[in-house]
Motif scaffolding. Structure first.
Motif, mmCIF file in Angstrom:
data_model
loop_
_atom_site.group_PDB
_atom_site.id
_atom_site.type_symbol
_atom_site.label_atom_id
_atom_site.label_comp_id
_atom_site.label_asym_id
_atom_site.label_seq_id
_atom_site.Cartn_x
_atom_site.Cartn_y
_atom_site.Cartn_z
ATOM 1 N N THR A 128 0.797 -1.168 0.043
ATOM 2 C CA THR A 128 0.076 0.119 0.156
ATOM 3 C C THR A 128 0.985 1.197 0.034
ATOM 4 O O THR A 128 0.245 2.410 -0.250
ATOM 5 C CB THR A 128 -0.786 -0.172 1.395
ATOM 6 O OG1 THR A 128 -0.128 -0.309 2.473
ATOM 7 C CG2 THR A 128 -1.719 -1.209 1.284
ATOM 8 N N LEU A 129 2.147 1.033 0.794
ATOM 9 C CA LEU A 129 3.073 2.191 0.345
ATOM 10 C C LEU A 129 3.363 2.745 -1.063
ATOM 11 O O LEU A 129 3.582 3.881 -1.397
ATOM 12 C CB LEU A 129 4.367 1.992 1.211
ATOM 13 C CG LEU A 129 4.225 1.720 2.667
ATOM 14 C CD1 LEU A 129 5.421 1.483 3.262
ATOM 15 C CD2 LEU A 129 3.705 3.311 3.270
ATOM 16 N N VAL A 130 3.063 1.667 -2.100
ATOM 17 C CA VAL A 130 3.419 2.159 -3.390
ATOM 18 C C VAL A 130 2.616 3.202 -4.013
ATOM 19 O O VAL A 130 2.804 4.168 -4.418
ATOM 20 C CB VAL A 130 3.421 1.152 -4.218
ATOM 21 C CG1 VAL A 130 3.813 1.402 -5.655
ATOM 22 C CG2 VAL A 130 4.701 -0.033 -3.958
ATOM 23 N N PRO A 131 1.305 3.070 -4.099
ATOM 24 C CA PRO A 131 0.268 4.125 -4.389
ATOM 25 C C PRO A 131 0.389 5.428 -3.621
ATOM 26 O O PRO A 131 0.142 6.282 -3.981
ATOM 27 C CB PRO A 131 -1.013 3.195 -4.687
ATOM 28 C CG PRO A 131 -0.854 2.153 -3.749
ATOM 29 C CD PRO A 131 0.478 1.580 -3.640
ATOM 30 N N LEU A 132 0.763 5.037 -2.256
ATOM 31 C CA LEU A 132 0.680 6.128 -1.289
ATOM 32 C C LEU A 132 1.576 7.085 -1.571
ATOM 33 O O LEU A 132 1.748 8.586 -1.607
ATOM 34 C CB LEU A 132 0.812 5.626 0.156
ATOM 35 C CG LEU A 132 0.742 6.963 1.279
ATOM 36 C CD1 LEU A 132 -0.512 7.556 1.153
ATOM 37 C CD2 LEU A 132 1.064 6.173 2.563
#
Length: 359
Positions: A169-173
């Motif tokens: 989830t850190l990738v799109p965030l």
């Protein structure tokens, strides 16, 4: 930028909740809350109703604490019969045997390979990777009779997928500023509290912060192993704490946190009001995360929309001039309509099956 915000709104609304309609309803509640305060372009007060405390808008921390903490405590306290659980004591050794290691390392790798890309998708989620990993391990196992009775592959694979999805989830965030989970939404709010806007430029302007955050994931997993194995007995005993004590502790700490951030009686009233809102949303099965996302991203989306319309002198077709924007709109439309189409097809097949049974 506005198309990116629309994609974030749609994917978050579709990813949470049982239906897209309930997700969009919760999102629009957050968007309405985001309108409260002073308009940055005109300087006019909006929806403040003459209350000076509302001129600065709704605090994200107050809303998040109220919805996630107080709302959950009220929901659980109001339905005690739905949470009668039996606490099972820990039996045997908590350390893995050589056979456990031999049966676990392949599910770990497969779960990680499934969970991370799904978590990195704008419309992903930990549940998808977890169930997909469980199905994969059940199909590949040499001990099918153990599944449903504590097969270690059925635990190792889904847990690895769940952890990998949380990191994904850190990738799109970080790259797009899209929160795809409730935790990511709180992290986005924390970034904005310090004047940071996640996106491609974050890697250039605050590279140290980004790489420190990524390194902290490795440190956190190591610390979890160090803490959980020796203290697993203590964590199980925490489940025996009487629920009324837990409710009281949650309310006390939520109140103290709100007072510490903004010592105002009005803010405490807002905490209670939003807590009741969170209870109502849970009571009628509405998702919570879209409300927080709407409050965080709503003002940004409004700012980008008004900026684009100001540049084009009021021509709304400027929103479709960029090929990137068109692609983002198409992805958002697909994420919104595909679940509806799949649900209608499933309902049609069910009706056909019922009709054939009657014949």
């Amino acid at each position: 930028y506005f198309a990116l915000m629309v994609l974030a709104f749609v994917t978050v609304s579709a990813a949470f909740g049982d239906s897209a309609l309930r997700g969009l309803t919760a999102l629009f509640i957050g968007l309405a809350l985001g309108l409260i305060g002073i308009d940055l372009q005109t300087g006019q007060a909006r929806l403040s109703f003459g209350v000076p405390d509302l001129l600065d808008g709704i605090e994200v921390t107050t809303l998040a604490v109220a919805l996630f903490a107080i709302g959950e405590a009220l929901k659980v306290a109001a339905s005690p019969g739905d949470h009668d659980e039996k606490i099972e004591p820990v039996r045997g050794s908590v350390w893995m045997s050589r056979q456990d290691w031999a049966r676990s390392w392949k599910p770990w790798l497969r779960g990680t390979a499934l969970g991370f890309p799904i978590g990195a998708m704008p419309a992903g989620g930990a549940e998808i990777g977890t169930f997909l990993s469980y199905s994969t391990e059940k199909a590949l196992t040499k001990h099918p009779e153990e599944f449903g009775n504590g097969a270690i592959e059925g635990v190792a694979g889904p847990e690895a997928a769940n952890n990998a999805s949380a990191a994904g989830t850190l990738v799109p965030l970080l790259t797009l500023g899209l929160p795809t989970s409730a935790t990511a939404a709180i992290m986005l709010a924390a970034f904005q509290q310090f004047g940071l806007q996640p996106g491609p430029l974050l890697f250039v302007t605050n590279a140290t912060l980004v790489w420190s955050l990524i390194a902290s994931l490795l440190v956190a997993n190591l610390m979890l192993v160090i803490l959980n194995l020796p203290l697993v007995g203590l964590w199980v005993k925490l489940l025996a704490i009487p629920r009324p004590w837990l409710y009281a502790g949650i309310l006390v700490f939520a109140t103290l946190g709100t007072i510490g951030a903004n010592p105002s009686p009005f803010e405490l009233g807002m905490l209670l009001a939003f807590g009741l809102l969170g209870y109502g949303l849970r009571r009628f099965h509405y998702p919570i995360a879209p409300v927080v996302v709407g409050l965080i991203l709503g003002p940004l989306a409004e700012q980008q929309l008004r900026r684009a319309l100001a540049i084009s002198q009021g021509d709304p077709s400027v929103l479709l001039h960029s090929p990137v924007a068109i692609v983002l709109y198409l992805i958002a439309a697909t994420a919104l309509l595909l679940p509806i189409v799949m649900r209608m097809r499933g309902r049609g097949k069910l009706l056909s099956a019922m009709a054939s049974d009657e014949d």
